[in-house]
Scaffold this active site. Structure first.
Site, PDB file in Angstrom:
ATOM      1  N   TRP A   1       0.829  -1.211   0.000  1.00  0.00           N
ATOM      2  CA  TRP A   1       0.000   0.000   0.000  1.00  0.00           C
ATOM      3  C   TRP A   1       0.856   1.251   0.000  1.00  0.00           C
ATOM      4  O   TRP A   1       0.538   2.229  -0.681  1.00  0.00           O
ATOM      5  CB  TRP A   1      -0.996  -0.018   1.157  1.00  0.00           C
ATOM      6  CG  TRP A   1      -2.082  -1.009   0.901  1.00  0.00           C
ATOM      7  CD1 TRP A   1      -2.343  -2.142   1.610  1.00  0.00           C
ATOM      8  CD2 TRP A   1      -3.037  -0.987  -0.178  1.00  0.00           C
ATOM      9  NE1 TRP A   1      -3.399  -2.827   1.042  1.00  0.00           N
ATOM     10  CE2 TRP A   1      -3.828  -2.145  -0.053  1.00  0.00           C
ATOM     11  CE3 TRP A   1      -3.275  -0.128  -1.241  1.00  0.00           C
ATOM     12  CZ2 TRP A   1      -4.876  -2.447  -0.946  1.00  0.00           C
ATOM     13  CZ3 TRP A   1      -4.308  -0.423  -2.136  1.00  0.00           C
ATOM     14  CH2 TRP A   1      -5.090  -1.570  -1.983  1.00  0.00           C
TER      15      TRP A   1
ATOM     16  N   ASP B   1      -1.942   6.807   6.338  1.00  0.00           N
ATOM     17  CA  ASP B   1      -2.978   5.949   5.758  1.00  0.00           C
ATOM     18  C   ASP B   1      -3.316   4.903   6.820  1.00  0.00           C
ATOM     19  O   ASP B   1      -2.549   3.974   7.056  1.00  0.00           O
ATOM     20  CB  ASP B   1      -2.437   5.287   4.479  1.00  0.00           C
ATOM     21  CG  ASP B   1      -3.423   4.290   3.877  1.00  0.00           C
ATOM     22  OD1 ASP B   1      -4.519   4.094   4.453  1.00  0.00           O
ATOM     23  OD2 ASP B   1      -3.087   3.689   2.828  1.00  0.00           O
TER      24      ASP B   1
ATOM     25  N   LYS C   1     -12.536  -1.638   5.888  1.00  0.00           N
ATOM     26  CA  LYS C   1     -11.811  -2.605   6.713  1.00  0.00           C
ATOM     27  C   LYS C   1     -12.271  -2.530   8.164  1.00  0.00           C
ATOM     28  O   LYS C   1     -12.776  -3.513   8.690  1.00  0.00           O
ATOM     29  CB  LYS C   1     -10.303  -2.380   6.623  1.00  0.00           C
ATOM     30  CG  LYS C   1      -9.667  -3.043   5.408  1.00  0.00           C
ATOM     31  CD  LYS C   1      -9.361  -2.108   4.305  1.00  0.00           C
ATOM     32  CE  LYS C   1      -8.806  -2.808   3.072  1.00  0.00           C
ATOM     33  NZ  LYS C   1      -8.042  -1.892   2.250  1.00  0.00           N
TER      34      LYS C   1
HETATM   35  C1  LIG Z   1      -7.411  -1.293   1.293  1.00  0.00           C
HETATM   36  C2  LIG Z   1      -6.363  -0.280   1.477  1.00  0.00           C
HETATM   37  C3  LIG Z   1      -6.230   0.809   0.593  1.00  0.00           C
HETATM   38  C4  LIG Z   1      -7.094   0.972  -0.634  1.00  0.00           C
HETATM   39  O1  LIG Z   1      -8.387   1.256  -0.287  1.00  0.00           O
HETATM   40  P1  LIG Z   1      -9.521   1.535  -1.380  1.00  0.00           P
HETATM   41  O2  LIG Z   1     -10.596   2.157  -0.539  1.00  0.00           O
HETATM   42  O3  LIG Z   1      -9.896   0.228  -1.975  1.00  0.00           O
HETATM   43  O4  LIG Z   1      -8.978   2.470  -2.393  1.00  0.00           O
HETATM   44  C5  LIG Z   1      -5.242   1.724   0.865  1.00  0.00           C
HETATM   45  N1  LIG Z   1      -4.422   1.596   1.905  1.00  0.00           N
HETATM   46  C6  LIG Z   1      -4.519   0.566   2.766  1.00  0.00           C
HETATM   47  C7  LIG Z   1      -3.588   0.479   3.933  1.00  0.00           C
HETATM   48  C8  LIG Z   1      -5.492  -0.394   2.573  1.00  0.00           C
HETATM   49  O5  LIG Z   1      -5.600  -1.427   3.431  1.00  0.00           O
END
Ligand SMILES: *Cc1c(COP(=O)(O)O)cnc(C)c1O
Length: 362
Positions: A103, A173, A197
């Site tokens: 990521w 993030d 998540k």
């Molecule tokens: C799932 C995830 C993303 C991407 O998320 P989307 O909403 O599908 O764009 C980005 N960063 C992390 C750490 C993730 O787990």
């Protein structure tokens, strides 16, 4: 009602049963208005209340200090990868990133489209089995910001503590670990998380933004990709993902009723200990991917002797009601995602299945 699966999906992921049931009760007739929350204007009093209350709940649960805005955006966390440099990276500056896995890499690659980037630290040489030591993070002079990925959902490494970036804005993030534990928000200029998540369903991305960052936003970027637009309009510039925000509202209430971020951490530690112990007590039958001090509370990654055995593990687990244990296609292996909503009982059942599988195949 049928039996609920032992849901270890990585995202979209498990939601608390109580939340799903509450949503079901309110699905057709929201608070007696004779309509669903999905069928009404986002300018209505009912939706405005959901919008405002969800912000307040998040502020309360995360201890967000005054001087921060909470925004509800669309496009997933992936759109943030682009919006961050678009809004905050100026000519002559460098966007600094800590590279910790899949990521982080996506965020870095996207930033390259907009300007100069620098890797402030990387765990690539260790195959992302750890987080770089905070003392190894070297900020480029003239850094516009430092970006970190607090939990690598695919690799399974999580920051045990966050860097101090001084005057350089720290951006996190937290898509896969927001509210899994208390966080000192004041260290960050911005935190963002796709909801699917640990916060709710897909469709909304939560952004927590320190207000002084808004003064950096250029005027000549697309309206919808400007944080200033959404901050000025209380996330109601255009039609928001109302149902997703409503679901986040219910998840936040559930977290509050269950003791808040500190209680989540306690529960997550107990849950993950069951599975990490099953790995550590297996005499090498299961092997944890990540160095113990960086093991994630949210995504437990592990491997077995060979892929054939891993395939067998996944197949048998599915037959016994476990879902989502296959590792991400880019790295293989096995992964159990143990987000807040995954019950202790599911983790206990998984630990027992792992011991049993080992007995039969070890
Ligand atoms: C799932 C995830 C993303 C991407 O998320 P989307 O909403 O599908 O764009 C980005 N960063 C992390 C750490 C993730 O787990």
């Amino acid at each position: 009602m049928g039996k609920r699966a032992y849901n270890f999906n990585a995202g979209p992921a498990a939601l608390p049963l109580e939340v799903l049931q509450r949503a079901q009760e309110e699905f057709v007739d929201y608070k007696g208005i004779g309509m669903s929350i999905m069928e009404i204007s986002h300018r209505s009093g009912e939706y405005e209340q959901v919008n405002d209350e969800t912000q307040s709940l998040l502020k309360e649960l995360m201890g967000i200090p005054d001087g921060y805005k909470v925004l509800f955006l669309q496009g997933g966390a992936s759109t943030q990868f682009a919006m961050i440099p678009m809004n905050f990276l100026k000519a002559g500056q460098v966007a600094s990133y800590v590279h910790t896995g899949s990521w982080a890499e996506k965020a870095i690659e996207e930033a390259k489209q907009f300007g100069e980037t620098a890797i402030a630290a990387s765990s690539e040489a260790d195959k992302f089995t750890r987080i770089p030591a905070l003392s190894d993070i070297k900020l480029a002079p003239n850094s516009a910001y430092l970006h970190i990925t607090s939990n690598e959902t695919i690799g399974g490494a999580q920051y045990p503590e966050y860097p101090d970036s001084g005057n350089v804005p720290l951006i996190g993030d937290m898509s896969s670990d927001i509210l899994c534990r208390p966080v000192d928000v004041s260290k960050f200029a911005m935190i963002y998380a796709g909801a699917q998540k640990n916060l709710g369903p897909s469709g909304v991305t939560v952004v927590i933004l320190r207000e002084d960052m808004l003064s950096l936003v250029p005027k000549n970027i697309p309206t919808m990709l400007s944080y200033a637009t959404h901050a000025k309009n209380n996330s109601l510039y255009n039609t928001p993902p109302a149902y997703s925000v409503y679901m986040v509202n219910l998840v936040l209430k559930w977290i509050k009723e269950n003791g808040g971020a500190a209680a989540m951490e306690q529960r997550n530690r107990e849950k993950t200990a069951l599975i990490y112990q099953a790995i550590d007590n297996s005499g090498g039958f299961y092997r944890g991917v990540v160095a113990p001090e960086y093991r994630s509370l949210m995504n437990i990654t592990f491997r077995m002797e060979n892929e054939e055995l891993e395939k067998k593990f996944v197949k048998e687990s599915e037959q016994q009601g476990f879902v989502g244990l296959k590792g991400h296609r880019s790295v293989g292996g096995l992964r159990a995602s143990t987000y807040n909503a995954v019950p202790y009982e599911a983790c206990k059942a998984l630990a027992e299945f792992m011991a049993d599988f080992q007995k039969r195949n070890g």
